[in-house]
Design a protein around this motif. Sequence first.
Motif, PDB file in Angstrom:
ATOM      1  N   PHE A  16       0.854  -1.183   0.000  1.00 17.62           N
ATOM      2  CA  PHE A  16       0.000   0.000   0.000  1.00 17.62           C
ATOM      3  C   PHE A  16       0.890   1.234   0.000  1.00 17.62           C
ATOM      4  CE2 PHE A  16      -2.135   3.530   1.960  1.00 17.62           C
ATOM      5  CZ  PHE A  16      -3.412   3.471   1.456  1.00 17.62           C
ATOM      6  N   THR A  17       0.521   2.204  -0.812  1.00 17.63           N
ATOM      7  CA  THR A  17       1.156   3.527  -0.756  1.00 17.63           C
ATOM      8  C   THR A  17       0.052   4.566  -0.825  1.00 17.63           C
ATOM      9  OG1 THR A  17       1.384   3.828  -3.153  1.00 17.63           O
ATOM     10  CG2 THR A  17       3.220   2.721  -2.011  1.00 17.63           C
ATOM     11  N   SER A  18       0.365   5.780  -0.396  1.00 25.31           N
ATOM     12  CA  SER A  18      -0.647   6.835  -0.456  1.00 25.31           C
ATOM     13  C   SER A  18      -0.989   7.186  -1.898  1.00 25.31           C
ATOM     14  CB  SER A  18      -0.165   8.074   0.304  1.00 25.31           C
ATOM     15  OG  SER A  18       1.069   8.527  -0.211  1.00 25.31           O
ATOM     16  N   GLU A  19      -0.097   6.908  -2.835  1.00 27.72           N
ATOM     17  CA  GLU A  19      -0.378   7.170  -4.251  1.00 27.72           C
ATOM     18  C   GLU A  19      -1.301   6.094  -4.831  1.00 27.72           C
ATOM     19  OE1 GLU A  19       3.030   6.979  -3.219  1.00 27.72           O
ATOM     20  OE2 GLU A  19       3.027   9.134  -2.839  1.00 27.72           O
ATOM     21  N   ARG A  20      -1.013   4.829  -4.555  1.00 25.31           N
ATOM     22  CA  ARG A  20      -1.824   3.721  -5.090  1.00 25.31           C
ATOM     23  C   ARG A  20      -3.157   3.585  -4.369  1.00 25.31           C
ATOM     24  NH1 ARG A  20      -0.561  -1.641  -4.804  1.00 25.31           N
ATOM     25  NH2 ARG A  20      -1.483  -2.089  -6.797  1.00 25.31           N
ATOM     26  N   LYS A  21      -3.166   3.845  -3.073  1.00 27.92           N
ATOM     27  CA  LYS A  21      -4.349   3.713  -2.218  1.00 27.92           C
ATOM     28  C   LYS A  21      -4.913   2.294  -2.216  1.00 27.92           C
ATOM     29  CE  LYS A  21      -5.607   8.530  -2.467  1.00 27.92           C
ATOM     30  NZ  LYS A  21      -6.625   9.502  -2.758  1.00 27.92           N
ATOM     31  N   MET A  22      -4.012   1.318  -2.388  1.00 25.53           N
ATOM     32  CA  MET A  22      -4.395  -0.085  -2.315  1.00 25.53           C
ATOM     33  C   MET A  22      -3.140  -0.924  -2.179  1.00 25.53           C
ATOM     34  SD  MET A  22      -5.491  -1.056  -6.180  1.00 25.53           S
ATOM     35  CE  MET A  22      -4.335  -1.082  -7.516  1.00 25.53           C
ATOM     36  N   MET A  23      -3.313  -2.172  -1.745  1.00 24.74           N
ATOM     37  CA  MET A  23      -2.215  -3.139  -1.752  1.00 24.74           C
ATOM     38  C   MET A  23      -2.697  -4.348  -2.533  1.00 24.74           C
ATOM     39  SD  MET A  23      -2.525  -6.151   0.254  1.00 24.74           S
ATOM     40  CE  MET A  23      -0.842  -6.470   0.645  1.00 24.74           C
ATOM     41  N   LYS A  38      -6.851  -4.839  -2.213  1.00 19.05           N
ATOM     42  CA  LYS A  38      -7.770  -4.220  -1.258  1.00 19.05           C
ATOM     43  C   LYS A  38      -7.309  -2.792  -1.069  1.00 19.05           C
ATOM     44  CE  LYS A  38      -5.219  -5.850   2.779  1.00 19.05           C
ATOM     45  NZ  LYS A  38      -5.273  -6.607   4.024  1.00 19.05           N
ATOM     46  N   GLY A  39      -8.297  -1.903  -0.855  1.00 18.58           N
ATOM     47  CA  GLY A  39      -7.930  -0.509  -0.687  1.00 18.58           C
ATOM     48  C   GLY A  39      -9.123   0.413  -0.710  1.00 18.58           C
ATOM     49  N   ALA A  40      -8.851   1.671  -1.019  1.00 18.08           N
ATOM     50  CA  ALA A  40      -9.881   2.706  -1.040  1.00 18.08           C
ATOM     51  C   ALA A  40     -10.959   2.338  -2.066  1.00 18.08           C
ATOM     52  CB  ALA A  40      -9.264   4.057  -1.386  1.00 18.08           C
ATOM     53  N   PRO A  41     -12.229   2.407  -1.661  1.00 16.07           N
ATOM     54  CA  PRO A  41     -13.309   2.023  -2.589  1.00 16.07           C
ATOM     55  C   PRO A  41     -13.263   2.746  -3.927  1.00 16.07           C
ATOM     56  CG  PRO A  41     -14.171   2.234  -0.376  1.00 16.07           C
ATOM     57  CD  PRO A  41     -12.751   2.733  -0.335  1.00 16.07           C
ATOM     58  N   GLU A  42     -12.961   4.040  -3.938  1.00 19.16           N
ATOM     59  CA  GLU A  42     -12.956   4.773  -5.207  1.00 19.16           C
ATOM     60  C   GLU A  42     -11.833   4.289  -6.125  1.00 19.16           C
ATOM     61  OE1 GLU A  42     -10.684   7.223  -2.148  1.00 19.16           O
ATOM     62  OE2 GLU A  42     -12.592   6.155  -2.166  1.00 19.16           O
ATOM     63  N   THR A  43     -10.714   3.876  -5.558  1.00 18.49           N
ATOM     64  CA  THR A  43      -9.594   3.360  -6.348  1.00 18.49           C
ATOM     65  C   THR A  43      -9.925   1.994  -6.920  1.00 18.49           C
ATOM     66  OG1 THR A  43      -8.037   4.578  -4.969  1.00 18.49           O
ATOM     67  CG2 THR A  43      -7.145   2.755  -6.261  1.00 18.49           C
ATOM     68  N   ILE A  44     -10.441   1.113  -6.088  1.00 18.51           N
ATOM     69  CA  ILE A  44     -10.787  -0.235  -6.533  1.00 18.51           C
ATOM     70  C   ILE A  44     -11.919  -0.185  -7.558  1.00 18.51           C
ATOM     71  CG2 ILE A  44     -11.706  -2.472  -5.797  1.00 18.51           C
ATOM     72  CD1 ILE A  44      -8.808  -1.998  -4.847  1.00 18.51           C
ATOM     73  N   LEU A  45     -12.955   0.596  -7.272  1.00 19.58           N
ATOM     74  CA  LEU A  45     -14.106   0.675  -8.170  1.00 19.58           C
ATOM     75  C   LEU A  45     -13.707   1.170  -9.560  1.00 19.58           C
ATOM     76  CD1 LEU A  45     -17.148   0.230  -8.376  1.00 19.58           C
ATOM     77  CD2 LEU A  45     -17.471   2.569  -7.566  1.00 19.58           C
ATOM     78  N   ALA A  46     -12.759   2.105  -9.622  1.00 20.72           N
ATOM     79  CA  ALA A  46     -12.313   2.637 -10.914  1.00 20.72           C
ATOM     80  C   ALA A  46     -11.655   1.569 -11.781  1.00 20.72           C
ATOM     81  CB  ALA A  46     -11.344   3.803 -10.682  1.00 20.72           C
TER      82      ALA A  46
END
Length: 100
Positions: A16-23, A38-46
């Motif tokens: 996980f990084t603050s740029e990727r917002k997921m691992m 897994k990560g921020a919903p907006e990142t994964i959903l995109a």
Amino acid sequence: MGGVRGEWERVDEIAFTSERKMMSTVNRKENRLVLYSKGAPETILAKCTHIATGEGIRKLTDTDKERIEAQVSGYAGRGMRLIAFEKKDIEGEYKREKRT
């Protein structure tokens, strides 16, 4: 050892990084490669093109995305945080994504 950890080989892990917002992890079982993130919903959903429902897996529609975004917003408005999850079968050879 049974279960996923005993049956699947971890091929790669992308932290996980603050740029990727997921691992993410890439796992192998025999000739099958699967990426789990897994990560921020907006990142994964995109990144998602399909959705798993009680009726099976189908294409993710704009209506689905709007509904999910509204649910995430509703939870956030009540001070709750969500983690989204995605799974993708990897076809062909695995190459690690470029990092910036």
